[in-house]
Design a protein around this motif. Structure first.
Motif, short mmCIF file in Angstrom:
data_model
loop_
_atom_site.label_atom_id
_atom_site.label_comp_id
_atom_site.label_asym_id
_atom_site.label_seq_id
_atom_site.Cartn_x
_atom_site.Cartn_y
_atom_site.Cartn_z
N VAL A 55 0.86 -1.19 0.00
CA VAL A 55 0.00 0.00 0.00
C VAL A 55 0.90 1.25 0.00
N THR A 56 2.17 1.07 0.37
CA THR A 56 3.19 2.12 0.30
C THR A 56 3.36 2.66 -1.12
N LYS A 57 3.13 1.82 -2.13
CA LYS A 57 3.47 2.21 -3.50
C LYS A 57 2.74 3.47 -3.95
N GLN A 58 1.54 3.72 -3.42
CA GLN A 58 0.83 4.93 -3.83
C GLN A 58 1.55 6.19 -3.34
N GLY A 117 -13.52 0.95 -13.10
CA GLY A 117 -12.11 1.31 -13.01
C GLY A 117 -11.71 1.91 -11.68
N HIS A 118 -12.17 1.29 -10.59
CA HIS A 118 -11.84 1.87 -9.28
C HIS A 118 -10.44 1.44 -8.82
N PRO A 119 -9.71 2.39 -8.22
CA PRO A 119 -8.37 2.08 -7.72
C PRO A 119 -8.41 1.33 -6.40
N HIS A 166 -5.60 -3.93 2.82
CA HIS A 166 -6.24 -3.55 1.56
C HIS A 166 -6.86 -2.17 1.67
N ILE A 167 -6.67 -1.36 0.63
CA ILE A 167 -7.32 -0.06 0.53
C ILE A 167 -8.10 -0.03 -0.77
N LEU A 168 -9.33 0.42 -0.69
CA LEU A 168 -10.28 0.35 -1.80
C LEU A 168 -10.92 1.72 -1.95
N VAL A 169 -10.87 2.28 -3.16
CA VAL A 169 -11.36 3.65 -3.37
C VAL A 169 -12.33 3.69 -4.54
N VAL A 176 -10.79 0.89 4.09
CA VAL A 176 -9.44 0.38 4.34
C VAL A 176 -9.49 -0.64 5.47
N VAL A 177 -8.80 -1.76 5.25
CA VAL A 177 -8.67 -2.81 6.27
C VAL A 177 -7.19 -3.11 6.43
N LEU A 178 -6.66 -2.87 7.63
CA LEU A 178 -5.25 -3.15 7.94
C LEU A 178 -5.22 -4.28 8.97
N THR A 179 -4.38 -5.30 8.75
CA THR A 179 -4.30 -6.41 9.70
C THR A 179 -2.84 -6.77 9.99
N ASN A 180 -2.61 -7.29 11.19
CA ASN A 180 -1.23 -7.66 11.56
C ASN A 180 -1.12 -9.18 11.77
#
Length: 336
Positions: free
Chosen positions: A66-69, A287-289, A301-304, A313-317
């Protein structure tokens, strides 16, 4: 929606994320934003099983890809200011890059169409320390070929994003972590988000990665490639990611047209479109990012939906679960 329906919504989301809702296991943080309002946010499970710290919506997770953005945005901001061009060749910045990279342009690095080899496969077995972005560049000198001619195909490439971080450093004259902080995180209002460098910086409210082993959870937080920043080194939380996405809708960092390019399927040499823009996967007829990120002990996962001004956005460890499907199911609750 009134209290009754928001309570029902919480129950539905709790069910979708029930696997993370365990008082003894690693957890998850979730946030849903519509327009610029947070309509749901919640933490589940533990950020650190050793200290038994619960996950909060301010807990900072390792974002992995998710850093790539953010890496892409760094490049796009420099392009918007005329400091570099997306058609600039790689060898303009690294003149000693091997001959096989002569056709690679910045645009190819952004869209995973460069053909560069995966640096992970080139790390010598004898290397004990963590790899850094500069090592990824140096490892390209130990090979003499690409996977395919530049621009002819798509192949997801962490190498390309490590090199984009190095280009950002070269053009801006600042370490990548500092550039992100000064040019993106601080201006947007993301005070605890950072590109983490062991020994140089400290993540506040940090979630530690975990893997399941022998029926229990074990901390598995860092791997040999965890110190590479451009492809996966940022830590953030769901609240600050909402601030970030809101800033994209309002074009606070780059022009409207450049942002829409970032969220448009890129072209191969033959005119065929791929399902990736600049730092974002592009999916569906609308065409959603979106973007996922998984690394040792983390899955995110981040969904826009830009047209609907909606984000999940769902962040898990933990190293299991499917945050992409979970995010899509949560989005479905709000898109009915």
């Amino acid at each position: 929606c009134g209290n009754h329906s928001s309570g029902q919504m919480e129950e539905k989301i709790d069910r979708i994320l029930s696997a993370y809702n365990h008082k003894d296991g690693p957890g998850a943080a979730v946030l849903v934003m519509k327009n610029d309002s947070v309509v749901f946010k919640k933490g589940y499970g533990l950020a650190d099983i050793e200290t038994r710290t619960p996950v909060a919506t301010s807990t900072n997770f390792r974002l992995a890809s998710v850093t790539k953005q953010f890496t892409a945005m760094s490049i796009l901001m420099l392009a918007d200011k005329g400091r570099l061009g997306l058609e600039d060749p790689l060898r303009k910045f690294f003149p000693d890059f091997p001959e096989y990279g002569k056709d690679i342009r910045i645009r190819h690095l952004l869209t995973h169409t460069s053909g560069l080899r995966d640096y992970e496969d080139l790390i010598p077995k004898t290397l004990q320390r963590q790899v850094h972005d500069i090592d990824c560049l140096e490892l390209m000198k130990t090979t003499d070929s690409l996977y395919f001619p530049t621009g002819s195909a798509y192949r997801y490439s962490n190498t390309g994003y490590a090199i984009l971080a190095l280009i950002t450093e070269k053009v801006s004259g600042k370490p990548f972590a500092d550039f992100l902080k000064d040019s993106i995180f601080n201006p947007v209002g993301m005070p605890t988000t950072m590109a983490f460098e062991d020994g140089r910086s400290t993540v506040t409210d940090r979630a530690y990665g975990h893997s399941r082993k022998d029926g229990g959870w074990w901390q598995t937080d860092q791997s040999q490639t965890s110190a590479v920043l451009g492809d996966g080194g940022v830590y953030s939380n769901v609240e600050e990611l909402a601030t970030w996405i809101s800033s994209l809708w309002h074009h606070r960092l780059i022009s409207d047209s450049l942002q829409s390019h970032a969220w448009t399927r890129a072209l191969l040499n033959n005119g065929e479109r791929i399902d990736y823009g600049y730092g974002w996967h592009i999916e569906g007829e609308d065409g959603h990012p979106h973007h996922d990120g998984s690394t040792m002990g983390f899955r995110n996962h981040i969904l826009v939906y830009p047209k609907e001004r909606m984000m999940v956005v769902v962040l898990t460890n933990r190293n299991e679960g499917d945050p992409k499907q979970e995010a899509l199911r949560i989005a479905g609750l709000y898109r009915q």
